[in-house]
Design a protein around this motif. Structure first.
Motif, short mmCIF file in Angstrom:
data_model
loop_
_atom_site.label_atom_id
_atom_site.label_comp_id
_atom_site.label_asym_id
_atom_site.label_seq_id
_atom_site.Cartn_x
_atom_site.Cartn_y
_atom_site.Cartn_z
N GLN A 575 0.83 -1.19 0.00
CA GLN A 575 0.00 0.00 0.00
C GLN A 575 0.88 1.25 0.00
N ILE A 577 0.63 5.09 1.02
CA ILE A 577 -0.20 5.93 1.88
C ILE A 577 0.36 7.35 1.84
N VAL A 608 -5.13 6.28 1.22
CA VAL A 608 -4.38 5.25 0.52
C VAL A 608 -4.44 5.58 -0.96
N GLU A 611 -3.01 0.35 -3.97
CA GLU A 611 -2.83 -0.95 -3.32
C GLU A 611 -2.55 -1.99 -4.41
#
Length: 724
Positions: A575, A577, A608, A611
């Motif tokens: 991920q 962020i 986020v 992903e």
């Protein structure tokens, strides 16, 4: 002859020399000379030395001056020594001359010269004088003409020694013998050439030899002699004899052949090798087998018997037994033999006292019965039982008990309290009226039951269990542990070790890898009992992300994502962020449920941006912030102008309902400009240095707590996952 060379041609010099010699002889004849001078050789001159006449050979001749003066071959000294470098020396009658090699010219510009005036050969331009005699040939002046001669190492194809340049069909070819002959089972050693006089040296291959000269010469006839060479194979001859042994197989007697020996009947292998090998030196290697005669030593002693024996202790020797007076034979083989194991054969020959018991047998596994031999009904007899219990591994005696029973029965029966997993020896003794003791050995083996149970797993990697047999003696357990991972096919972890303990509830802990399914096999050696156990270890935090920290101003950087190793569990997700720079110190890596991190815009307290599933990530993959694409279920929103951001990379592992993660600061972006351009990442320091600076800054902040560290996971998350 003009000894100083001059510019006169070769034939003119020879003519002048002859005239001078003739004139000299005439002058000598005219003078009144001693008889000695009249005897001088035609190529000698008479000289007066110390008032005596002496005949001395002229220049260019050697001899005694009277009976012979033969031509002196000056060229024997060598062309390079007498004529100088790049020359060929030619001997003449009474003299010699020098010629420069092809490609060189005499410094006096003559074709020939005698090197007593400093004349030498210098390199010339090959195009200047080539073509007169052709390639590989030289020109030599003759009287009124000249001839062409092949250079050293070459010869005329027609076999002549010289030729004229107008003979176009004539050419000089290189003298050589061609390739040297092959030597069967041999090979050439060192360098060699193909010109006459060259020598080729040979050596035989390993395992072969030659008693002849291993040389071949290139002759003047351009052939190699000797042309036939061969190497013979090494032969070790008849295999050596070995004391008290004989060969059972022989593959041959040549190099690398083998012969296998066995000890003769009645002997055993004490040391050495059974196989001998023929080596390259023609010798048998390894014929060092030592066979010793089998010797069983003294025979077994059986109570109440006498031995009939000739004192022989070698193989198949026999000793016979017979009962002593007052005892009767109660069954079994009456002789024992010396076996190949150097032990006397075990026998069950027994002799019992006439008035006591026989027909001893076992029933119901732990009960013994027998028959009285006395025949006197109602007479009570006391029997003494001596019991020894031994474990199956034969190392420790578990029990040692003695008790008596008194009975008048003709067919007594006794059941013993025996434990599982042991061998017992029961000695039954009674005292006769003659005060003698009769003993019988009985082996009783109890049935094996479950050796241990209630196996429990605790602290993820530890086992404990309950032992169900025996007393407080030491047990030896063997553990064989194998671990595999379905998500990492090449992973395999194996542990094997022993544990010795006397505890009734033993415990053991293993050094296991996280995120792995293990099969544990526990074996109790004494009872030959095994029990399988399955264990699964939880995953731990993934490895710290391997990133290159980026600090930029005015634009969104192009980030490089490196794949992480599945060392602590399966890597599931990556991920990206994005947070406002001011909130960098408040970020907690395992805060899954924080809704502010899952927005599709750049507002709020962070989001986020992307992903990726681990299986979709390529190593060193490029990621552009703010490109307005969806990655997974998250939107990579553009960054706001003038804002400052902090970018984190989070690696997530999920397995067996447990989720762990590790985070690292990836980038800092300051003052985003109106025009965003994706720029390559520029590292300003190692990850370790950045982490240290961030840690110190977080500790100093008033709003930070010790639990808010972005590089760790919280234990309560794991505990919650376990309860689920």
């Amino acid at each position: 002859m003009n000894p100083r060379g001059g510019r006169a041609s070769g034939p003119f010099l020879l003519l002048l020399l002859a005239l001078m010699q003739c004139a000299g002889r005439q002058r000598v004849v005219k003078r009144s000379v001693p008889d000695v001078c009249a005897t001088c050789h035609i190529h000698a001159t008479c000289h007066q030395i110390d008032g005596k006449s002496v005949c001395i050979c002229n220049y260019g001749f050697v001899g005694n001056g009277r009976t012979h003066c033969q031509d002196k071959d000056e060229c024997q000294i060598g062309a390079s020594k007498i004529c100088g470098n790049h020359t060929v020396c030619h001997n003449t009658h009474g003299s010699f001359y020098c010629v420069c090699l092809d490609g060189y010219r005499a410094s006096n510009n003559n074709k020939t010269f005698i090197p007593n005036d400093g004349t030498n050969c210098t390199d010339i331009d090959e195009c200047e004088e080539s073509g007169l005699c052709g390639h590989n040939a030289r020109c030599v002046n003759t009287e009124g003409s000249y001839k062409c001669y092949c250079n050293d190492g070459y010869k005329l194809e027609n076999g002549e020694h010289s030729f004229l340049p107008d003979q176009n069909t004539v050419s000089c070819k290189e003298i050589g013998c061609g390739s040297p002959p092959e030597m069967k089972h041999g090979y050439t050693v060192g360098n060699y050439s193909l010109i006459p006089g060259s020598v080729v040296h040979y050596e035989c291959e390993e395992g072969f030899y030659s008693n002849e000269a291993k040389l071949s010469y290139c002759t003047a006839n351009e052939t190699w002699e000797p042309a036939i060479l061969s190497c013979k194979g090494v032969d070790c001859g008849v295999p050596p004899s070995v004391l008290n042994a004989h060969p059972v197989s022989v593959s041959g007697t040549t190099y690398r052949s083998e012969v296998t020996y066995n000890c003769a009947h009645g002997y055993f292998i004490a040391s050495g090798h059974q196989i001998a090998v023929c080596n390259a030196r023609g010798q048998w290697d390894g014929a060092d087998l030592v066979c010793k005669e089998i010797d069983c030593g003294k025979p077994l002693l059986i109570p109440h018997t006498e031995m009939i024996w000739d004192n022989s202790t070698t193989l198949w020797s026999r000793v016979y037994y017979q009962c002593k007076e007052g005892y009767y034979f109660n069954g079994g083989k009456n002789f024992s033999e010396c076996t190949i194991y150097q032990l006397w054969e075990n026998i069950t020959y027994t002799c019992n006292e006439e008035e006591f018991f026989s027909n001893l047998s076992i029933f119901n596994e732990t009960c013994v019965k027998w028959q009285r031999k006395t025949g006197r009904r109602g007479v009570q007899i006391t029997y003494t039982f001596h019991i020894l219990g031994q474990r199956w591994d034969g190392k420790t005696f578990l029990e040692h008990a003695t008790f008596n029973i008194t009975t008048s029965e003709d067919n007594p029966k006794v059941c013993l309290d025996l434990h599982s997993g042991s061998n017992y020896v029961v000695n039954i003794t009674t005292i006769s009226s003659t005060k003698t003791t009769v003993s019988v050995a009985v082996a009783v083996q109890a049935k094996v039951k479950e050796a241990f149970s209630n196996v429990l797993i605790f602290n993820d990697t530890c086992l404990k269990w309950q032992r169900n047999w025996g007393t407080e003696v030491e047990d030896r357990y063997v553990f064989h542990v194998q671990g595999r991972r379905w998500y990492q096919k090449e992973f395999f972890h194996e542990i094997t070790f022993n544990l010795t303990t006397h505890k009734r509830a033993p415990e053991v802990c293993f050094d296991l890898q996280p995120g792995t399914n293990y099969s544990v096999n526990i074996s109790l050696v004494a009872l030959n009992f095994s029990l399988p156990v399955s264990m699964t270890t939880e995953i731990t935090d993934p490895l710290f992300p391997d990133i290159e920290f980026v600090a930029v101003k005015g634009y969104a950087p192009l980030l490089r994502l490196r794949k992480a190793e599945d060392r602590n569990g399966p890597i599931s997700l990556y991920q990206v962020i994005v947070l406002p720079l001011g909130l960098q110190g408040t970020f907690i890596c395992d805060s899954f449920a924080a809704a502010t991190f899952f927005s599709n815009s750049t507002g709020g307290k962070g989001y986020v941006a992307a992903e990726f599933r681990a299986k979709d990530v390529a190593d060193n993959m490029s990621i552009a912030l703010g490109d307005r694409h969806y990655y997974g279920k998250f939107y990579n929103a553009p960054l706001k102008l003038g804002e400052e951001y902090c970018v984190f990379l989070r690696i997530i592992s999920e397995w067996n309902k447990v989720r762990t993660q590790s985070c690292a600061v990836w980038a800092q972006i300051k003052h985003v400009s109106p025009t965003l351009q994706y720029m390559p990442a520029v590292g300003v320091g190692s990850v370790a240095a950045v982490c240290l600076v961030l840690f110190l800054s977080f500790s100093a902040a008033r709003h930070c707590t010790p639990g808010m560290m972005w590089a760790t996971r919280r234990k309560r998350q794991k505990d919650s996952a376990r309860e689920t």
